[in-house]
Write a protein that holds these residues in place. Sequence first.
Motif, PDB file in Angstrom:
ATOM      1  N   GLN A   4      26.175 -17.268  18.366  1.00 14.84           N
ATOM      2  CA  GLN A   4      26.116 -18.058  17.121  1.00 14.84           C
ATOM      3  C   GLN A   4      25.808 -17.188  15.908  1.00 14.84           C
ATOM      4  O   GLN A   4      25.499 -17.700  14.829  1.00 14.84           O
ATOM      5  CB  GLN A   4      25.054 -19.168  17.241  1.00 14.84           C
ATOM      6  N   VAL A   5      25.884 -15.875  16.071  1.00 14.64           N
ATOM      7  CA  VAL A   5      25.565 -14.969  14.953  1.00 14.64           C
ATOM      8  C   VAL A   5      26.812 -14.796  14.079  1.00 14.64           C
ATOM      9  O   VAL A   5      27.816 -14.247  14.537  1.00 14.64           O
ATOM     10  CB  VAL A   5      25.091 -13.591  15.502  1.00 14.64           C
ATOM     11  N   PRO A   6      26.771 -15.282  12.824  1.00 11.84           N
ATOM     12  CA  PRO A   6      28.000 -15.284  12.007  1.00 11.84           C
ATOM     13  C   PRO A   6      28.640 -13.900  11.877  1.00 11.84           C
ATOM     14  O   PRO A   6      29.865 -13.785  11.972  1.00 11.84           O
ATOM     15  CB  PRO A   6      27.521 -15.803  10.649  1.00 11.84           C
ATOM     16  N   GLU A   7      27.835 -12.839  11.663  1.00  9.66           N
ATOM     17  CA  GLU A   7      28.452 -11.501  11.483  1.00  9.66           C
ATOM     18  C   GLU A   7      29.265 -11.093  12.700  1.00  9.66           C
ATOM     19  O   GLU A   7      30.230 -10.345  12.585  1.00  9.66           O
ATOM     20  CB  GLU A   7      27.386 -10.418  11.273  1.00  9.66           C
ATOM     21  N   LEU A   8      28.843 -11.560  13.882  1.00  8.47           N
ATOM     22  CA  LEU A   8      29.539 -11.158  15.112  1.00  8.47           C
ATOM     23  C   LEU A   8      30.747 -12.051  15.401  1.00  8.47           C
ATOM     24  O   LEU A   8      31.639 -11.673  16.153  1.00  8.47           O
ATOM     25  CB  LEU A   8      28.582 -11.194  16.312  1.00  8.47           C
ATOM     26  N   GLN A   9      30.755 -13.245  14.790  1.00 10.71           N
ATOM     27  CA  GLN A   9      31.856 -14.194  15.068  1.00 10.71           C
ATOM     28  C   GLN A   9      33.070 -13.937  14.181  1.00 10.71           C
ATOM     29  O   GLN A   9      34.098 -14.566  14.368  1.00 10.71           O
ATOM     30  CB  GLN A   9      31.390 -15.621  14.786  1.00 10.71           C
ATOM     31  N   ASN A  10      32.919 -13.053  13.183  1.00 11.57           N
ATOM     32  CA  ASN A  10      33.984 -12.882  12.188  1.00 11.57           C
ATOM     33  C   ASN A  10      34.786 -11.606  12.395  1.00 11.57           C
ATOM     34  O   ASN A  10      34.338 -10.687  13.076  1.00 11.57           O
ATOM     35  CB  ASN A  10      33.365 -12.851  10.782  1.00 11.57           C
ATOM     36  N   TRP A  11      35.953 -11.584  11.772  1.00 13.42           N
ATOM     37  CA  TRP A  11      36.750 -10.344  11.722  1.00 13.42           C
ATOM     38  C   TRP A  11      37.280 -10.193  10.312  1.00 13.42           C
ATOM     39  O   TRP A  11      37.370 -11.163   9.554  1.00 13.42           O
ATOM     40  CB  TRP A  11      37.893 -10.396  12.744  1.00 13.42           C
ATOM     41  N   HIS A  12      37.602  -8.957   9.920  1.00 15.42           N
ATOM     42  CA  HIS A  12      38.237  -8.774   8.622  1.00 15.42           C
ATOM     43  C   HIS A  12      39.256  -7.645   8.649  1.00 15.42           C
ATOM     44  O   HIS A  12      39.142  -6.707   9.435  1.00 15.42           O
ATOM     45  CB  HIS A  12      37.216  -8.572   7.492  1.00 15.42           C
ATOM     46  N   HIS A  13      40.243  -7.790   7.773  1.00 16.77           N
ATOM     47  CA  HIS A  13      41.314  -6.806   7.623  1.00 16.77           C
ATOM     48  C   HIS A  13      40.878  -5.872   6.502  1.00 16.77           C
ATOM     49  O   HIS A  13      40.678  -6.301   5.382  1.00 16.77           O
ATOM     50  CB  HIS A  13      42.607  -7.556   7.257  1.00 16.77           C
ATOM     51  N   ASP A  14      40.763  -4.597   6.877  1.00 17.51           N
ATOM     52  CA  ASP A  14      40.126  -3.665   5.970  1.00 17.51           C
ATOM     53  C   ASP A  14      41.119  -2.521   5.727  1.00 17.51           C
ATOM     54  O   ASP A  14      41.056  -1.494   6.385  1.00 17.51           O
ATOM     55  CB  ASP A  14      38.840  -3.237   6.719  1.00 17.51           C
ATOM     56  N   GLY A  15      42.094  -2.725   4.838  1.00 12.89           N
ATOM     57  CA  GLY A  15      43.093  -1.686   4.568  1.00 12.89           C
ATOM     58  C   GLY A  15      43.997  -1.461   5.765  1.00 12.89           C
ATOM     59  O   GLY A  15      44.797  -2.320   6.108  1.00 12.89           O
ATOM     60  N   ASN A  16      43.835  -0.297   6.399  1.00 15.48           N
ATOM     61  CA  ASN A  16      44.722   0.043   7.523  1.00 15.48           C
ATOM     62  C   ASN A  16      44.190  -0.387   8.869  1.00 15.48           C
ATOM     63  O   ASN A  16      44.760  -0.034   9.896  1.00 15.48           O
ATOM     64  CB  ASN A  16      44.949   1.566   7.547  1.00 15.48           C
ATOM     65  N   SER A  17      43.062  -1.065   8.883  1.00 14.71           N
ATOM     66  CA  SER A  17      42.521  -1.454  10.191  1.00 14.71           C
ATOM     67  C   SER A  17      41.925  -2.859  10.155  1.00 14.71           C
ATOM     68  O   SER A  17      41.744  -3.454   9.090  1.00 14.71           O
ATOM     69  CB  SER A  17      41.481  -0.432  10.661  1.00 14.71           C
ATOM     70  N   VAL A  18      41.633  -3.335  11.367  1.00 12.11           N
ATOM     71  CA  VAL A  18      40.986  -4.633  11.517  1.00 12.11           C
ATOM     72  C   VAL A  18      39.656  -4.392  12.210  1.00 12.11           C
ATOM     73  O   VAL A  18      39.583  -3.637  13.184  1.00 12.11           O
ATOM     74  CB  VAL A  18      41.874  -5.576  12.371  1.00 12.11           C
ATOM     75  N   VAL A  19      38.601  -5.015  11.683  1.00  9.84           N
ATOM     76  CA  VAL A  19      37.280  -4.900  12.303  1.00  9.84           C
ATOM     77  C   VAL A  19      36.959  -6.263  12.921  1.00  9.84           C
ATOM     78  O   VAL A  19      36.880  -7.277  12.212  1.00  9.84           O
ATOM     79  CB  VAL A  19      36.209  -4.491  11.272  1.00  9.84           C
ATOM     80  N   VAL A  20      36.826  -6.268  14.237  1.00  9.39           N
ATOM     81  CA  VAL A  20      36.645  -7.523  14.975  1.00  9.39           C
ATOM     82  C   VAL A  20      35.203  -7.593  15.472  1.00  9.39           C
ATOM     83  O   VAL A  20      34.762  -6.714  16.234  1.00  9.39           O
ATOM     84  CB  VAL A  20      37.618  -7.586  16.188  1.00  9.39           C
ATOM     85  N   GLY A  21      34.474  -8.621  15.050  1.00  7.80           N
ATOM     86  CA  GLY A  21      33.093  -8.803  15.509  1.00  7.80           C
ATOM     87  C   GLY A  21      33.045  -8.991  17.018  1.00  7.80           C
ATOM     88  O   GLY A  21      33.995  -9.545  17.606  1.00  7.80           O
ATOM     89  N   SER A  22      31.963  -8.564  17.632  1.00  6.22           N
ATOM     90  CA  SER A  22      31.927  -8.560  19.103  1.00  6.22           C
ATOM     91  C   SER A  22      32.001  -9.965  19.693  1.00  6.22           C
ATOM     92  O   SER A  22      32.428 -10.128  20.831  1.00  6.22           O
ATOM     93  CB  SER A  22      30.665  -7.848  19.598  1.00  6.22           C
TER      94      SER A  22
END
Length: 283
Positions: free
Chosen positions: A50-68
């Motif tokens: 239920q931790v929001p930072e871990l539930q999210n992902w974002h597209h960051d230029g040339n890569s995608v950062v996927v929360g665990s």
Amino acid sequence: MEVLIASSTEEICELLAQDSSRQLLAGGTDFMVEVNYRHRSPSSVITIDQVPELQNWHHDGNSVVVGSCVTYREIERGPLATLVPALAQAARTVGSPQIRNAGTIGGNIGTASPAGDMIPVLSALGAVISLRSSEGRREISLEDLIIGVKETSLRHGEFIESVRVPVLDSPQEFLKVGSRSAMVISVTSLAFITYPKTRSVGIGLGAVNPTPTRAKEAEAFIADYLDWESMQVDPSGLDPFKDLVSAASNPIDDHRSVAAYRRKSIGILAQRALTRVFTEGVL
Ligand SMILES: Cc1cc2nc3c(=O)[nH]c(=O)nc-3n(C[C@H](O)[C@H](O)[C@H](O)COP(=O)(O)OP(=O)(O)OC[C@H]3O[C@@H](n4cnc5c(N)ncnc54)[C@H](O)[C@@H]3O)c2cc1C
């Protein structure tokens, strides 16, 4: 059993710093199986799903950062599926809808099973894993994190915060062999990623080695047989390519399959993935 419900990454850090024997529970689809079979008897659990930072992902230029704690359900469809198609293809093969609603990418890495379906994709994509603890953050490759069968190099008090993968905008494939066509753990699996800028391919192998493995010799070999303009492959390279991929595997006999079948099928998966992306033609 003590159950602590974390609501932020800071809180996870604090709870683990107080007692690093506390165990993390994300979707619970591996964890609870172990508890039910009495292979694991935790005295204190921290739920992190239920931790929001871990539930999210974002597209960051040339890569995608996927929360665990991003689930397969999220990975298999929508914009994330368009950005990293092989990850989505792999996510669609995991368990049932119920498992995909609960199971997370971080849990798949945390379990560190050779048959984990995220593993070959992340390996072929050269994923970078971000780890977090009260000491701060560090980044690590998947190969340095998963160091044995169900064994990671996570330090006391450390957890997986996110996974970074490149956005390549080029063909990718994930293929899996199981004892039936759905709801099945991989007998073998393979990810095939194309890197048009460097005119190279990445091949991640699943369920045929104890730790994440790339078929490096096969990757280097096939480069000479590919035409990136016409997207064709010279058919004379196909059989040696298949054999090189099989040679990169070191499978075992177990209740799901025998080593010989795994070794053969991983080569066939590689050839199949290659010819889905490149059509056969003499260069
Ligand atoms: C019926 C069924 C079918 C399945 N089918 C498949 C399949 O087809 N393919 C496949 O790959 N898997 C499959 N699985 C296994 C499982 O669903 C996946 O491995 C899933 O990704 C685990 O994620 P989770 O969130 O449920 O992890 P959990 O069960 O909550 O945790 C798994 C492990 O990772 C640790 N962990 C979790 N999150 C973190 C974190 N952020 N940092 C550090 N450690 C962490 C936990 O402490 C635990 O040791 C299946 C399981 C079931 C029950």
